[in-house]
Design an enzyme around this catalytic site. Structure first.
Site, short mmCIF file in Angstrom:
data_model
loop_
_atom_site.label_atom_id
_atom_site.label_comp_id
_atom_site.label_asym_id
_atom_site.label_seq_id
_atom_site.Cartn_x
_atom_site.Cartn_y
_atom_site.Cartn_z
N PHE A 149 15.11 8.66 18.66
CA PHE A 149 14.94 8.26 17.43
C PHE A 149 15.98 7.90 16.76
CE2 PHE A 149 14.55 12.72 17.82
CZ PHE A 149 15.85 13.04 16.39
N CYS A 150 15.98 7.36 16.03
CA CYS A 150 17.10 7.33 14.52
C CYS A 150 17.18 7.12 13.22
CB CYS A 150 18.37 5.86 15.36
SG CYS A 150 17.33 4.82 14.90
N THR A 151 17.92 6.22 12.97
CA THR A 151 17.49 6.74 11.09
C THR A 151 16.85 5.89 10.72
OG1 THR A 151 19.96 7.87 10.37
CG2 THR A 151 18.55 6.68 8.86
#
Length: 393
Positions: free
Chosen positions: A335-337
């Site tokens: 996951f990331c922003t």
């Protein structure tokens, strides 16, 4: 330039910046004896760690170098507003002030006030501050002139419609991306939109802010291009405009990764909707990886996620090679922003022979928007790349 909150390891750079700015910038308005009293030879005449942690202290950083800092107290008092001697008139003060005003509005502070030097008076006047009085203050035996200035924020607090902040990206073959720049720039300016739009041959990446009507118009305009018709976006709101201007930039890569022949428009990992994410990452056989950098992770992350300790995203391939390449059968969830880094990361891992690679569709921002707080596995806040600093989970 990155605006972020103070960290304990910043103390040494802040002490030096304070000293050098006063000695080399404020000297034009004060005598040698006055600046000597204001900024003594002892850099640590103030316990900078204690002082900075007791307030909202914002740091301006560029390539790991602190180039400015400023403090906001909960009563609306602005303290210690300094820009590096080598970065005067480079927009550092503007960015710091915008972060402070945004926090003040979040805290529902109706009035900001500050005691400014002769040197800083013009800066604060240009930000809407007025002089309450001129005064003489005594500092270690020397008298210095400064000005008490204030600014009312009431009209901003009474603003009925918040700004819409739209974040989006889309991988597509935009062979004409350079010629798209002036047209998109004109369109955004005509709708009073501000923020950042990155254009590259591999696609588009943006965080843009403005009115509801302006954001809707831009999204409709972009999606009228068949190559961008599947473009999806996430939204948040802000009481203040989180950007100072519009920047439409041409880039070699939307996100610097440094690995050629990776094309997320052709192959990426398996998307996982926010509503299904909790079930996936709760599986003990799934390795959950936060692909963001160290600073972002410190604001918040998912429970049990691995922090690869990346200073920059382009270090991710090395992390994979050193830590994951021996078990390519491992089930991995990333996951990331906003999702864009995971697109590249998952495409890379598939190209390296990993079998099961999943990533959170729409990133943390979409998860926080769609998953009820009582069901959320997110811990902390989510760092965002504008003057709001972070959004809450």
């Amino acid at each position: 330039m990155l605006i972020r909150l103070f960290q304990k390891q910043d103390s040494d750079q802040i002490a030096q910046l304070f000293h050098d700015t006063i000695r080399e910038v404020n000297i034009r308005d004060y005598s040698s004896a006055q600046v000597q009293a204001w900024a003594p030879d002892d850099l640590y005449f103030i316990d900078w760690t204690e002082d900075c942690t007791s307030n909202f202290t914002y740091i301006a950083e560029e390539e790991d170098k602190i180039i400015g800092f400023a403090q906001l107290e909960t009563d609306g008092h602005i303290d210690c507003f300094y820009c590096h001697k080598d970065y005067q008139r480079c927009g550092v003060g503007t960015r710091l002030y915008r972060a402070i005003e945004a926090k003040a509005l979040e805290l529902k502070i109706e009035r900001l006030f500050v005691e400014v030097s002769i040197t800083a008076r013009a800066f604060f006047k240009s930000r809407g501050f007025t002089v309450v009085k001129e005064q003489q203050v005594t500092c270690r035996g020397e008298k210095l002139t400064n000005f008490v200035m204030e600014k009312s924020l009431v009209k901003y607090l009474e603003k009925s419609e918040p700004f819409v902040v739209a974040t989006f990206y889309h991988f597509a073959d935009l062979a004409d991306y350079k010629s798209m720049r002036p047209t998109i720039t004109d369109f955004c300016n005509s709708h009073d939109l501000k923020g950042v739009i990155l254009l590259a041959q591999e696609g588009i990446n943006s965080t843009i802010a403005g009115s509801r009507e302006g954001i809707d118009a831009l999204l409709s305009y972009l999606q009228s291009d068949l190559r961008l018709q599947n473009l999806e976006h996430k939204e948040t709101t802000s009481d203040v405009m989180p950007y100072n201007k519009l920047r439409v930039r041409i880039k070699k890569e939307l996100v610097k990764f440094g690995v050629s022949d990776i094309d997320p428009s052709k192959e990426v990992g398996t998307y996982v909707d926010p509503q299904d994410w909790n079930q996936l990452i709760s599986d003990p056989n799934v390795l959950v990886i936060d692909t963001r950098n160290i600073y972002e992770v410190e604001f918040g992350t998912f429970e049990g996620a691995i922090n690869p300790n990346l200073d920059f995203f382009y270090e991710f391939p090395k992390y994979v090679e050193n830590n994951l390449s021996s078990n390519k059968q491992q089930k991995i969830a990333m996951f990331c922003t906003g999702g864009i880094r995971c697109e590249k990361a998952s495409a890379y891992m598939l190209a390296q022979g990993f079998n099961e690679v999943y990533h959170l569709k729409g990133g943390i921002l979409k998860y926080l928007a769609e998953v009820p707080p009582e069901e959320s596995l997110w811990q902390g806040e989510c760092f965002v790349f504008d003057d709001r600093i972070a959004t809450k989970g």
